[in-house]
Design a protein around this motif. Structure first.
Motif, short mmCIF file in Angstrom:
data_model
loop_
_atom_site.label_atom_id
_atom_site.label_comp_id
_atom_site.label_asym_id
_atom_site.label_seq_id
_atom_site.Cartn_x
_atom_site.Cartn_y
_atom_site.Cartn_z
N ARG A 91 -79.20 30.83 45.21
CA ARG A 91 -78.42 31.94 44.64
C ARG A 91 -78.53 33.21 45.50
O ARG A 91 -78.45 34.33 45.00
CB ARG A 91 -78.87 32.22 43.20
CG ARG A 91 -80.37 32.40 43.01
CD ARG A 91 -80.73 32.45 41.52
NE ARG A 91 -82.15 32.68 41.29
CZ ARG A 91 -83.10 31.76 41.33
NH1 ARG A 91 -82.80 30.50 41.61
NH2 ARG A 91 -84.36 32.07 41.08
N TRP A 92 -78.73 33.04 46.79
CA TRP A 92 -78.95 34.16 47.69
C TRP A 92 -77.79 35.14 47.68
O TRP A 92 -77.99 36.35 47.76
CB TRP A 92 -79.21 33.63 49.10
CG TRP A 92 -79.66 34.66 50.09
CD1 TRP A 92 -79.07 34.96 51.29
CD2 TRP A 92 -80.81 35.52 50.00
NE1 TRP A 92 -79.78 35.94 51.94
CE2 TRP A 92 -80.85 36.31 51.17
CE3 TRP A 92 -81.81 35.70 49.04
CZ2 TRP A 92 -81.84 37.26 51.41
CZ3 TRP A 92 -82.80 36.65 49.27
CH2 TRP A 92 -82.80 37.41 50.45
N ALA A 93 -76.58 34.64 47.58
CA ALA A 93 -75.41 35.52 47.60
C ALA A 93 -75.05 36.04 46.21
O ALA A 93 -74.04 36.73 46.04
CB ALA A 93 -74.21 34.79 48.21
N GLY A 94 -75.87 35.68 45.21
CA GLY A 94 -75.66 36.24 43.87
C GLY A 94 -75.14 35.27 42.83
O GLY A 94 -75.22 35.54 41.64
N ARG A 95 -74.62 34.13 43.27
CA ARG A 95 -74.08 33.15 42.31
C ARG A 95 -74.70 31.81 42.62
O ARG A 95 -74.63 31.33 43.75
CB ARG A 95 -72.56 33.09 42.42
CG ARG A 95 -71.88 32.56 41.18
CD ARG A 95 -70.38 32.81 41.16
NE ARG A 95 -69.68 32.24 42.31
CZ ARG A 95 -69.06 32.96 43.24
NH1 ARG A 95 -69.07 34.27 43.18
NH2 ARG A 95 -68.44 32.38 44.24
N HIS A 96 -75.34 31.19 41.64
CA HIS A 96 -76.08 29.95 41.88
C HIS A 96 -75.16 28.84 42.41
O HIS A 96 -74.11 28.57 41.84
CB HIS A 96 -76.75 29.48 40.58
CG HIS A 96 -77.77 28.40 40.79
ND1 HIS A 96 -77.43 27.08 40.98
CD2 HIS A 96 -79.12 28.45 40.87
CE1 HIS A 96 -78.52 26.37 41.17
NE2 HIS A 96 -79.56 27.17 41.10
N GLY A 97 -75.59 28.22 43.51
CA GLY A 97 -74.90 27.04 44.01
C GLY A 97 -73.68 27.31 44.86
O GLY A 97 -72.94 26.38 45.20
N ASP A 98 -73.40 28.58 45.23
CA ASP A 98 -72.26 28.87 46.09
C ASP A 98 -72.71 28.71 47.54
O ASP A 98 -73.07 29.68 48.23
CB ASP A 98 -71.74 30.29 45.83
CG ASP A 98 -70.41 30.57 46.53
OD1 ASP A 98 -70.10 29.87 47.51
OD2 ASP A 98 -69.70 31.49 46.10
N ASP A 99 -72.72 27.46 48.00
CA ASP A 99 -73.29 27.14 49.31
C ASP A 99 -72.66 27.95 50.44
O ASP A 99 -73.35 28.46 51.32
CB ASP A 99 -73.11 25.64 49.62
CG ASP A 99 -74.04 24.76 48.81
OD1 ASP A 99 -74.86 25.30 48.05
OD2 ASP A 99 -73.95 23.52 48.95
N GLN A 100 -71.34 28.05 50.43
CA GLN A 100 -70.64 28.73 51.52
C GLN A 100 -71.01 30.20 51.58
O GLN A 100 -71.29 30.75 52.65
CB GLN A 100 -69.12 28.56 51.36
CG GLN A 100 -68.31 29.05 52.55
CD GLN A 100 -68.60 28.26 53.83
OE1 GLN A 100 -68.90 27.08 53.80
NE2 GLN A 100 -68.54 28.96 54.97
N ALA A 101 -71.03 30.86 50.42
CA ALA A 101 -71.37 32.28 50.39
C ALA A 101 -72.82 32.50 50.82
O ALA A 101 -73.12 33.46 51.55
CB ALA A 101 -71.14 32.84 48.98
#
Length: 202
Positions: A91-101
């Motif tokens: 969830r580094w980009a803020g949304r769990h599981g958004d691999d690309q972000a």
């Protein structure tokens, strides 16, 4: 046959553990997943370490089902980012599981980091909790460096930018069997094999 619950609904993780038990010649173990047991409340992953998160998941599963339970937590640790994203990898980009972000954010944060300082590791902690309350926690690491652009279509998460040491290909360019042999999760699960074998012979 001793049933062991892998506290996951990820079919790839289930297949990987089953393959490892076969290749390591551990008979008498049947691995089942969360979809094969009655639902139970699953605590959120709030631990500060991979080990804490893996243990919490395994404890919940063993307590709810009465079965020996295995759980893992894994992520990417980047040297130039002081070990981040770490337990926040998914969830580094803020949304769990958004691999690309997640992948794009890490690449953006490393834009000015020279190649020789782009070291990183995939880390996996795996926990086995038995019905009697005894616990085993192991850790596997897969060292490498981070490419400047994604390559490859296999794998998921940060695989397209992770180049294992000794390789010119990214993790996403390895075929599944190659990755199985050396990945952080495979290394951790292999460390659990003797403990799983002991369950079968108990």
């Amino acid at each position: 046959m001793t049933k062991v619950l892998l506290a996951s609904r990820n079919a790839k993780k289930l297949d990987e553990l089953r393959r490892i038990l076969v290749t390591e010649r551990v008979p008498g173990i049947e691995v089942i997943g969360l979809d094969e047991v009655p639902p139970f409340p699953e605590a959120p992953e709030t631990g500060a370490t991979f080990e804490e998160n893996a243990l919490a998941k395994a404890r919940d599963a063993a307590s709810a089902t009465g079965l020996p339970a295995v759980a893992d937590d894994s992520g990417l640790v980047v040297d130039a980012m002081h070990g981040m994203p770490g337990v926040l990898s998914a969830r580094w980009a803020g949304r769990h599981g958004d691999d690309q972000a997640n992948l794009e954010l890490v690449l953006g944060q490393l834009t000015d980091v020279p190649d020789e300082r782009r070291g990183a590791a995939f880390v996996c902690a795996a926990a086995l909790v038995r019905p009697d309350g005894s616990e085993t926690v192991v850790r596997g690491e897969w060292r490498g460096s981070l490419a400047r652009a994604p390559r490859g279509r296999n794998g998921f998460g940060y695989d397209p930018i992770f180049v294992p040491y000794g390789e010119t290909r990214t993790s996403a360019e390895l075929d599944p069997a190659e990755k199985d042999a050396v990945s952080h999760r495979a290394r951790a699960l292999r460390l659990l094999v003797p403990h799983l074998g002991a369950l079968a012979s108990a």
